[in-house]
Design a protein around this motif. Structure first.
Motif, mmCIF file in Angstrom:
data_model
loop_
_atom_site.group_PDB
_atom_site.id
_atom_site.type_symbol
_atom_site.label_atom_id
_atom_site.label_comp_id
_atom_site.label_asym_id
_atom_site.label_seq_id
_atom_site.Cartn_x
_atom_site.Cartn_y
_atom_site.Cartn_z
ATOM 1 N N ALA A 1 17.380 -63.800 8.659
ATOM 2 C CA ALA A 1 17.079 -62.389 8.395
ATOM 3 C C ALA A 1 16.039 -61.826 9.348
ATOM 4 C CB ALA A 1 16.598 -62.227 6.951
ATOM 5 N N GLY A 2 15.483 -62.661 10.223
ATOM 6 C CA GLY A 2 14.433 -62.196 11.114
ATOM 7 C C GLY A 2 13.135 -61.894 10.384
ATOM 8 N N GLU A 3 12.889 -62.606 9.296
ATOM 9 C CA GLU A 3 11.708 -62.390 8.453
ATOM 10 C C GLU A 3 10.664 -63.446 8.791
ATOM 11 O OE1 GLU A 3 9.099 -61.076 6.674
ATOM 12 O OE2 GLU A 3 10.755 -60.052 5.643
ATOM 13 N N ASP A 4 9.438 -63.009 9.152
ATOM 14 C CA ASP A 4 8.409 -63.973 9.537
ATOM 15 C C ASP A 4 7.119 -63.824 8.746
ATOM 16 O OD1 ASP A 4 7.500 -61.590 10.544
ATOM 17 O OD2 ASP A 4 7.401 -62.242 12.645
ATOM 18 N N ARG A 5 7.122 -63.026 7.683
ATOM 19 C CA ARG A 5 5.896 -62.853 6.895
ATOM 20 C C ARG A 5 5.724 -64.014 5.921
ATOM 21 N NH1 ARG A 5 6.821 -56.990 4.576
ATOM 22 N NH2 ARG A 5 8.955 -57.785 4.691
ATOM 23 N N ALA B 1 10.236 -54.566 1.088
ATOM 24 C CA ALA B 1 10.362 -54.126 2.481
ATOM 25 C C ALA B 1 11.078 -55.142 3.362
ATOM 26 C CB ALA B 1 8.966 -53.853 3.051
ATOM 27 N N SER B 2 11.487 -56.257 2.797
ATOM 28 C CA SER B 2 12.079 -57.329 3.596
ATOM 29 C C SER B 2 13.588 -57.165 3.736
ATOM 30 C CB SER B 2 11.781 -58.689 2.952
ATOM 31 O OG SER B 2 12.478 -59.719 3.618
ATOM 32 N N PRO B 3 14.130 -57.441 4.913
ATOM 33 C CA PRO B 3 15.594 -57.422 5.084
ATOM 34 C C PRO B 3 16.291 -58.573 4.362
ATOM 35 C CG PRO B 3 14.524 -58.260 7.064
ATOM 36 C CD PRO B 3 13.427 -57.758 6.176
ATOM 37 N N LEU B 4 15.516 -59.497 3.813
ATOM 38 C CA LEU B 4 16.072 -60.631 3.078
ATOM 39 C C LEU B 4 16.341 -60.292 1.619
ATOM 40 C CD1 LEU B 4 16.654 -63.725 3.396
ATOM 41 C CD2 LEU B 4 14.288 -64.123 2.692
#
Length: 656
Positions: free
Chosen positions: A43-47, A103-106
């Protein structure tokens, strides 16, 4: 090197820094770390906060949860890590965490299925893996749609049947059976020995009259396990033999066969989650009755309900106070909701019950709404215990209520049906275990005598005379250790123990459909001339199987409490787990104690007994809220019970 421990002992090297502390503390397993890392990468999520939430959501079903409650999980994780002597970073405040996840695309947000599918779903404070959210949402909708009266009920015919089948006073069984006829969704709850299977059998006789006859095509008897399905079939057949019904009705009831839910739905080859029967190919049955429904997981219940015809009746039967499914969910308890303690009927349902003579004419407790379209109207509770009384009933009730003082008082009362060895089971000298050894020796001697004589029927009749139950499989409190001890006691003097020694009790550990033997089925080894075979009960008789054909079997002198569900034994010895056990719980102790018909022997120190009773199993789920609304009260199964003693909740952790 930092590692994350897996359930099978494997480790994942170098977890992401955001997960390293949780992994090293044992909060996360290797699979949790790997799933979360992969999902976030895709998902390109890195937080970090999203990564931690994804890992906890992945871990949830492994421990029996349907979802993660962001309001509770922070305190639980900190306490759980503390018991392992580790410190973990504080998790975010729920409101901040929700904002980050939203707010996450996941993550998809909300209860509406009107956007793109994403791996995680945030519904209020509850974070789900998407498929569990869909299962829960769809199951709740299907159950609500089924919470209506069944059409076309002949109340005069129902009343006459109730009069014939119950010649005693009006009681909860009559009402439960009537509801099974009157409604499309009925839930019958009750502890062991309250007459649940008797009620099912008489309900089937009432349905036979309403449907113009029952058959294996119109009625399905099912259970989560093969053993429970077989016991249900036997109980229905036994009750049918004694019921005052016409021979033709009795014959139709005797033709009904119990099946596992998986077999009923017809599993697709190589899959445990996909079935041939679904919404597009529904089951043909007018009535589906599921016994031991407390063992049903959320995904399996969702698949079953999806496969029902819209006009079919569904009857769920079980004890909500027993151990829940080893998989995700506490479905039976969630469906019963607040009606588990005190069912209240709508005015319309109460009027219908009175019309059928199922309840006293002056009974009150009518509520709203008047159209009888609520889940509560289909819930019936059986409370009168017929199997056992005295100390066993008192101990079981105290455990169920969470009253440790009352339970200790029963244990210490010196009753003949409840015996207490007040000591840690791992520290009791073998010489002080005479109360456990003596019934085990007598039981083993009887089995050995019948086994050597080739008396299979007599051996099977004695098979359930004694059993030792544990919480764990391994270790000093485990079934393997205690089973070896009981095996040495029970084996004839001078004889080396062995599974094919005549008189050895044997348990199947994997389903064998060719032999019609299922995981949990038990038999006994007997000698027939020069041949040895294992005799198993089969319907009204037995079947003998040569040892060479049993690829997955083991001696069963002791077993876990989970494996014992649906079984009854004359004398039960219970090994109470240590205070620090991850799986010590109220439900586990209650399940173990209530397996006894005549006598229960509890081996455990007072603090261990109190610790288990004080901790109901934690199961995070949104099903109860979906069925009963936000004002249904807080479900105890979602409350962290460790606040009083600083200990973590009782995860349903299979690492033990």
């Amino acid at each position: 090197m930092t590692t994350a421990a897996g359930c099978d002992g494997r480790v994942a090297a170098h977890p992401p820094p955001a997960l390293a502390a949780l992994a090293s503390a044992g909060v996360l397993a290797a699979g949790d770390v790997q799933i979360a890392s992969r999902l976030c990468a895709l998902a390109g999520e890195d937080r970090d906060d999203v990564l931690r939430a994804a890992a906890l959501a992945a871990r949830a079903p492994r421990l029996g949860h349907v979802c993660v409650d962001l309001a509770d999980v922070g305190a639980m994780v900190v306490a759980e890590a503390a018991t392992a002597g580790a410190d973990v970073p504080a998790l975010p405040h729920p409101s901040a965490w929700r904002d980050a996840l939203a707010a996450s695309p996941l993550v998809a947000v909300g209860n509406a299925d009107d956007g793109p599918r994403r791996a995680l779903r945030l519904d209020g404070n509850l974070l789900y893996l998407d498929r569990y959210w869909r299962d829960e949402r769809e199951l709740a909708a299907a159950l609500r749609a089924r919470s209506h009266p069944a059409p076309g009920v002949d109340f005069d015919l129902l009343g006459r049947g109730l009069t014939v089948l119950w010649r005693e006073d009006l009681d909860d069984q009559r009402e439960a059976a009537a509801l099974g006829v009157m409604r499309r969704l009925t839930v019958i709850g009750g502890g062991p020995g309250t007459g649940k299977t008797t009620t099912i059998a008489r309900m089937l006789a009432l349905l036979d009259a309403q449907l113009g006859g029952v058959s294996p095509r119109t009625v399905a008897l099912a259970a989560p396990t093969g053993k429970a399905a077989q016991r249900m079939q036997e109980a229905v057949h036994d009750a049918a033999r004694e019921m005052p019904v016409a021979p033709a009705v009795r014959g139709r009831l005797m033709a009904l066969e119990g099946r596992t839910v998986h077999r009923l739905l017809r599993s697709r080859w190589g899959s445990q989650t996909r079935f041939r029967h679904d919404a597009g190919n529904p089951l043909p049955h007018d009535v589906v009755i599921v016994d031991e429904a407390s063992m049903m997981s959320l995904p399996l219940m969702a698949r079953l309900v999806d496969a029902l015809r819209a006009d079919a009746r569904l009857v769920l039967v079980g004890d909500p106070d027993q151990l829940a499914s080893v998989e995700a969910g506490s479905v039976l308890g969630d469906i019963m909701g607040p009606a588990r303690e005190r069912p209240v009927r709508s005015a319309a349902t109460l009027l219908a019950l009175r019309a059928a003579g199922a309840v006293d004419a002056d009974r009150g407790e009518a509520g709203e709404p008047a159209d009888a379209s609520t889940t509560a109207d289909g819930v019936a509770i059986l409370r009168r215990v017929y199997r056992f009384g005295g100390g066993i009933a008192g101990l079981a009730d105290a455990i169920r209520r969470g009253d440790a003082d009352a339970a200790i008082a029963v244990l210490a009362a010196g009753r003949t049906d409840v015996l207490w060895i007040d000591a840690d089971a791992a520290d009791v000298p073998v010489g002080d275990l005479g109360a456990v050894r003596d019934p085990a020796v007598a039981w083993g001697a009887a089995l050995a005598a019948h086994g050597r004589a080739g008396e299979a029927t007599a051996a099977l009749a004695r098979l359930d005379g004694f059993r030792l139950l544990c919480a764990h499989r391994r270790g000093p409190y485990g079934a393997r250790h205690w089973g070896e001890l009981v095996e040495r006691w029970a084996s004839p003097a001078g004889t080396a123990p062995g599974m094919w020694l005549p008189g050895t009790p044997v348990m199947i550990t994997r389903n064998d459909h060719a032999l019609r033997l299922f995981n949990g089925d038990t038999g006994v080894t007997v000698r027939r001339g020069d041949v040895r075979e294992v005799a198993f009960p089969r319907g009204d008789g037995l079947v003998g199987v040569r040892p060479g054909r049993l690829a997955d079997a083991e001696p069963v002198y002791a077993m876990t409490a989970h494996k014992s569900q649906g079984s009854q034994f004359g004398t039960v010895a219970v090994i109470v787990p240590p205070v620090e056990s991850r799986i010590a719980s109220r439900e586990l102790l209650y399940t173990a104690v209530t397996r006894a018909r005549e006598r229960v022997i509890v081996v455990g120190a007072a603090d261990q007994v109190r610790a288990a009773i004080a901790r109901p199993i934690v199961r995070a789920s949104g099903l109860r809220r979906r069925l009963w609304g936000d004002d249904a009260g807080v479900d105890e199964a979602r409350v962290w019970p460790g606040a009083d003693d600083g200990r973590p909740p009782r995860w349903n952790d299979r690492r033990c």
